[in-house]
Design an enzyme around this catalytic site. Structure first.
Site, PDB file in Angstrom:
ATOM      1  CG  HIS A  39      -1.522   1.463   1.394  1.00 52.32           C
ATOM      2  ND1 HIS A  39      -2.485   2.134   0.792  1.00 52.32           N
ATOM      3  CD2 HIS A  39      -1.258   2.240   2.712  1.00 52.32           C
ATOM      4  CE1 HIS A  39      -2.521   3.138   1.442  1.00 52.32           C
ATOM      5  NE2 HIS A  39      -1.870   3.362   2.444  1.00 52.32           N
TER       6      HIS A  39
ATOM      7  CG  ASP B 173       6.761  18.733 -25.596  1.00 53.62           C
ATOM      8  OD1 ASP B 173       6.985  18.501 -24.491  1.00 53.62           O
ATOM      9  OD2 ASP B 173       6.031  18.350 -26.453  1.00 53.62           O
TER      10      ASP B 173
ATOM     11  CD1 TRP C 257       7.014   3.303   4.601  1.00 51.44           C
ATOM     12  CD2 TRP C 257       7.872   3.939   2.555  1.00 51.44           C
ATOM     13  NE1 TRP C 257       7.405   4.477   4.755  1.00 51.44           N
ATOM     14  CE2 TRP C 257       8.005   4.886   3.683  1.00 51.44           C
ATOM     15  CE3 TRP C 257       8.462   4.424   1.152  1.00 51.44           C
ATOM     16  CZ2 TRP C 257       8.776   6.367   3.550  1.00 51.44           C
ATOM     17  CZ3 TRP C 257       9.279   5.599   1.542  1.00 51.44           C
ATOM     18  CH2 TRP C 257       9.513   6.446   2.279  1.00 51.44           C
TER      19      TRP C 257
ATOM     20  CB  SER D 281      10.462   6.264 -13.888  1.00 54.09           C
ATOM     21  OG  SER D 281       9.467   7.162 -14.338  1.00 54.09           O
ATOM     22  CB  SER D 282      11.971   9.289  -9.923  1.00 51.86           C
ATOM     23  OG  SER D 282      10.682   8.665  -9.523  1.00 51.86           O
TER      24      SER D 282
ATOM     25  CG  HIS E  44      13.026  13.807   6.315  1.00 51.30           C
ATOM     26  ND1 HIS E  44      12.094  13.562   7.003  1.00 51.30           N
ATOM     27  CD2 HIS E  44      13.329  15.108   6.031  1.00 51.30           C
ATOM     28  CE1 HIS E  44      11.663  14.643   7.287  1.00 51.30           C
ATOM     29  NE2 HIS E  44      12.074  15.712   6.764  1.00 51.30           N
TER      30      HIS E  44
ATOM     31  CD  GLU F  45      10.206   9.641  -2.308  1.00 49.50           C
ATOM     32  OE1 GLU F  45      11.211   9.875  -3.057  1.00 49.50           O
ATOM     33  OE2 GLU F  45       9.169   9.317  -2.873  1.00 49.50           O
TER      34      GLU F  45
ATOM     35  CE1 TYR G 290       9.740  18.845   4.407  1.00 49.27           C
ATOM     36  CE2 TYR G 290      11.447  17.420   4.886  1.00 49.27           C
ATOM     37  CZ  TYR G 290      10.544  18.082   5.326  1.00 49.27           C
ATOM     38  OH  TYR G 290      10.238  18.123   6.717  1.00 49.27           O
TER      39      TYR G 290
ATOM     40  CB  SER H 256       1.950  28.634  -4.166  1.00 49.50           C
ATOM     41  OG  SER H 256       2.361  28.304  -2.841  1.00 49.50           O
TER      42      SER H 256
ATOM     43  CG  HIS I  25      13.195  13.570  12.221  1.00 46.22           C
ATOM     44  ND1 HIS I  25      13.177  14.820  11.605  1.00 46.22           N
ATOM     45  CD2 HIS I  25      12.353  12.817  11.353  1.00 46.22           C
ATOM     46  CE1 HIS I  25      12.342  14.704  10.595  1.00 46.22           C
ATOM     47  NE2 HIS I  25      12.100  13.596  10.204  1.00 46.22           N
ATOM     48  CG  HIS I  26      12.177   9.292   9.731  1.00 49.87           C
ATOM     49  ND1 HIS I  26      10.818   9.443   9.545  1.00 49.87           N
ATOM     50  CD2 HIS I  26      12.710  10.277   9.084  1.00 49.87           C
ATOM     51  CE1 HIS I  26      10.699  10.367   8.757  1.00 49.87           C
ATOM     52  NE2 HIS I  26      11.823  11.034   8.317  1.00 49.87           N
TER      53      HIS I  26
ATOM     54  CB  THR J   1       6.894  24.421   7.375  1.00 49.99           C
ATOM     55  OG1 THR J   1       7.735  23.322   6.968  1.00 49.99           O
ATOM     56  CG2 THR J   1       5.604  23.723   7.058  1.00 49.99           C
TER      57      THR J   1
ATOM     58  CE  LYS K 119       5.745  26.536   0.555  1.00 50.43           C
ATOM     59  NZ  LYS K 119       6.336  27.517  -0.363  1.00 50.43           N
TER      60      LYS K 119
ATOM     61  NE  ARG L 213       4.181   2.798  11.036  1.00 43.00           N
ATOM     62  CZ  ARG L 213       5.053   3.427  10.479  1.00 43.00           C
ATOM     63  NH1 ARG L 213       5.980   3.896  10.911  1.00 43.00           N
ATOM     64  NH2 ARG L 213       4.992   3.374   9.207  1.00 43.00           N
TER      65      ARG L 213
END
Lengths: 182, 525
Positions: free
Chosen positions: B77, B106, B142, B169-170, B253, B255, B257, B268, B302-303, B328, B331, B450
């Site tokens: 998932h 293009d 994941w 691809s990315s 991390h 990722e 963002y 925006s 921090h993870h 943040t 923003k 979890r």
């Protein structure tokens, strides 16, 4: 003193490209009275700045790769290198194509279309008195028009880097120049 | 060079129709559409997996699936949503919007663009086919933490290859975006005149290029640990599993963002239009995005506060994490200031815009709570974390994409969408989302871990509520698909501007924009 070319019209605010039309009125490399149109796509960054960007990316990626290498995780480095290689190839290709342009030169006797694409330079020559300009509308509403110039059943397409409105203007100008010659 | 060759070269402007149009297309609008359709399909697929999870958690005990399959569901998932839905969805927006916004005909590398997209369906198939292997799909989460992934079945190998392809691809997409933005801006479109969406994607593209090799290296080392006798992460051979966590989160991390920054760009664009005011503090917004991107590289641990880091490390990562709140906050402040005393109207895109600001802020605040080291010892690996990242990724990224779709859909299709149904979609999505995920904060604070298929009885009520919300949320997204389909098929004709005096070059084009080029020249003042 006249400059080599007096620019009749130089568009600089187009999305797709830039067309510069000039007519020879003084000493220069092309015969007097000839007409010249140069069409080049818009490029917003110099080759030098693109190279600087690649160097910055390389420094960042290699710093990260080497840091992990120093921790024993050496397999990050080849992927970083591969990625930088791809970036380099792509930017190199872009730089190589950044000078792509077309020149349509109408002299006393000939119409010469020269296409500069990468390292290739291709030239097509037509007799001026037989040459004609064809502006074909897009097959569907979603497709752009196509501007062709040629004679005796041989045509080359020009102005793909510019937008429809500019193609119409270029077409009209070329027709006017060719008509004047007859 | 012969004229004949030139003439031959000149006919490639004709393109096939039907299926081959989509397979061979190099047009940014076509490829953007393909990305968005692919992302929506994967969104529904990943959502279906989430519903399997919530069906199992509806009641304590094991009712629907066995624990191993449950773990596969939680893992795939997440992988599907991150790599199959959110990232390709954002690339779809980039493909559609960036050339229109910067005045380019293009993308800079159209063939590469085609290739970037067509890698995706094969990668997704590879990932899904992992379920068909002997040991089933990946079941380690994941994050693919070693040593569990070293012990997994063949499904892990397929997953590793799939994420490699998704990464390729990315990266190709990112390179294309960078070259396009750098080299194909219309004359007068200076960097500080670019729409914020373009800025956010440019910075995201740099993030992708910086971190994707790290991820590729990490999963390749997993592969060599599994099959080639190395011991990077395998403690049995002297490897260090914690090192995998470090390398994963060094990628993971940023990722996060990568998934949220383009969403900031979409918001925006929406908020100024419906506030009828220019974006407040454009320069500070650009700097805030760049600041967030930089900070994303220095906060990864921090993870993993509970992994046993030295105290100095814990304190450093805690304070560095707190710093992210500053850009943040800038923003959020700027979005609110843009709305302040604006002539606001609440069409569907604006509802999503305001909804994202409100709900993402909740996710940001719970992120701050998680960033406090001693508190994180309590929250770590609980449902509080699940609630937090869904408030960031669903009500941040996914809802921003929904809002962006409503915002630009009339431009893309030439038709107005059904406003009434759009508003229904927003309210049902927001309400069911909160029913699904807000109770998970309480579950986490009460200590429910979890990634478990069964739980203690005291967690039942909140899980029942959460599952009801999840099913409502899932079904509501079918309505979204219907609204978009209906809009594509027909509806009230959209004008060029669509909205009331919106800013940006894309609104100078007719709706839908011509396939290849522009009828009205842009004016970049």
């Amino acid at each position: 003193m006249f400059p080599a070319y007096a620019t009749l019209r130089a568009q600089t605010s187009h999305r797709a490209g830039v067309v510069t039309l000039s007519i020879q009125i003084g000493d220069g490399q092309i015969p007097a009275g000839s007409f010249r149109a140069e069409i080049r796509p818009n490029r917003s960054m110099s080759s030098r700045n693109l190279v600087v960007m690649v160097i910055c990316l390389t420094v960042v990626c290699l710093t990260i790769g080497l840091s992990f290498f120093s921790l024993g995780l050496w397999l990050v480095l080849p992927f970083a290198g591969l990625e930088i290689f791809v970036v380099g190839v792509v930017v190199g290709y872009t730089i190589r194509r950044s000078d792509d342009h077309e020149v349509v030169l109408v002299t006393e006797d000939d119409v010469v279309v020269t296409k500069h694409e990468g390292r290739l330079t291709r030239e097509a020559k037509f007799q001026k008195y037989w040459a004609w300009v064809r502006l074909e509308p897009g097959i569907t509403r979603m497709q752009p028009s196509r501007l062709k110039i040629g004679s005796h059943g041989r045509f080359v397409e020009i102005g793909k880097a510019i937008e429809d409105r500019e193609r119409r203007e270029l077409s009209a100008r070329l027709k006017q120049v060719l008509r004047a010659a007859v | 060079m012969a004229t004949a060759e030139v003439a031959h070269h000149d006919h490639h402007d004709h393109h096939p129709t039907g299926l081959m149009r989509w397979v061979t297309t190099t047009n940014h609008k076509d490829i953007g559409t393909l990305y968005l359709i692919f992302a929506f399909i994967m969104f529904l697929l990943g959502g279906a997996m989430a519903l399997v999870i919530r069906a199992e958690l509806f009641q304590p005990g094991l009712q629907v699936v066995d624990p191993h399959f449950f773990n596969q569901m939680t893992t795939v998932h997440a992988l599907v949503m991150v790599f199959g839905a959110i990232m390709p969805g954002m690339v779809g927006f980039a493909n559609w919007q960036i050339p229109l916004m910067i005045g380019a005909p293009d993308m800079a590398l159209p063939r590469l663009n085609n290739w970037s997209f067509w890698i995706l369906p094969f990668a997704a198939t590879l990932l899904m086919s992992s379920f068909l292997t002997g040991g089933g799909g990946p079941a380690a989460g994941w994050t693919l933490y070693a040593p569990l992934t070293i012990q997994g079945g063949m499904g892990v190998d397929l997953t590793i290859f799939a994420v490699h392809m998704l990464g390729v691809s990315s990266v190709l997409g990112a390179i294309n975006i960078i070259v396009t933005v750098f080299n194909m801006r219309a004359p007068g479109m200076h960097f500080m005149k670019m729409p914020l969406f373009v800025w956010t994607w440019l910075i995201t593209a740099f993030l992708l290029i910086a971190v994707m090799p790290v991820f590729a290296g990490a999963v390749t080392m997993l592969l060599t640990d599994r099959h080639f006798g190395t011991a990077f992460f395998d403690p049995a051979g002297g490897g260090d599993p914690v090192l995998f966590q470090h390398i994963f989160w060094f990628f993971g991390h940023p990722e996060v963002y990568i998934m949220i920054l383009p969403a900031f760009g979409i918001i925006s664009a929406i908020i100024p239009t419906f506030s009828r005011k220019p974006l407040f503090g454009y320069t500070s917004m650009v700097l805030a995005v760049a600041g967030i991107a930089f900070l994303s590289f220095i906060v990864w641990a921090h993870h993993m506060f509970t992994v046993g880091m030295p105290l100095v490390g814990e304190i450093y990562f805690m304070y560095a994490t707190m710093l992210i709140a500053v850009p943040t906050g800038v923003k959020i402040f700027n979005w609110v200031a843009t709305m302040w005393r604006g002539s606001m109207t609440f069409e569907t895109p604006m509802l999503f815009g305001v909804g994202v600001v409100f709900l993402f802020t909740i996710g940001g605040l719970s992120g701050l709570m998680l960033g406090i080291t001693p508190a994180d010892f309590q929250y770590h690996d609980t449902y509080f974390v699940v609630a937090h990242f869904h408030y960031v990724l669903f009500s941040g990224s996914a809802m921003a994409m929904m809002g962006g779709t409503y915002y630009w859909l009339p431009k893309w299709t030439g038709h107005m969408y059904d406003e009434k149904l759009g508003k229904w979609h927003f309210w049902l999505t927001s309400i069911f989302f909160n029913i699904a995920f807000f109770p998970q904060h309480f579950l986490g604070l009460a200590g429910m871990p979890r990634r478990i298929p069964d739980y203690a009885l005291q967690f039942t009520e909140f899980n029942v509520i959460s599952s009801i919300g999840a099913f409502g949320l899932g079904i509501t997204q079918l309505l979204f698909g219907y609204i978009v389909y209906k809009c594509i098929k027909g509806g009230e004709k959209a004008t060029s501007e669509v909205w009331d005096n919106p800013e940006g070059l894309e609104w100078t084009l007719p709706s839908p924009p011509p396939y290849h080029t522009f009828e009205t020249p842009p004016v970049v003042k």
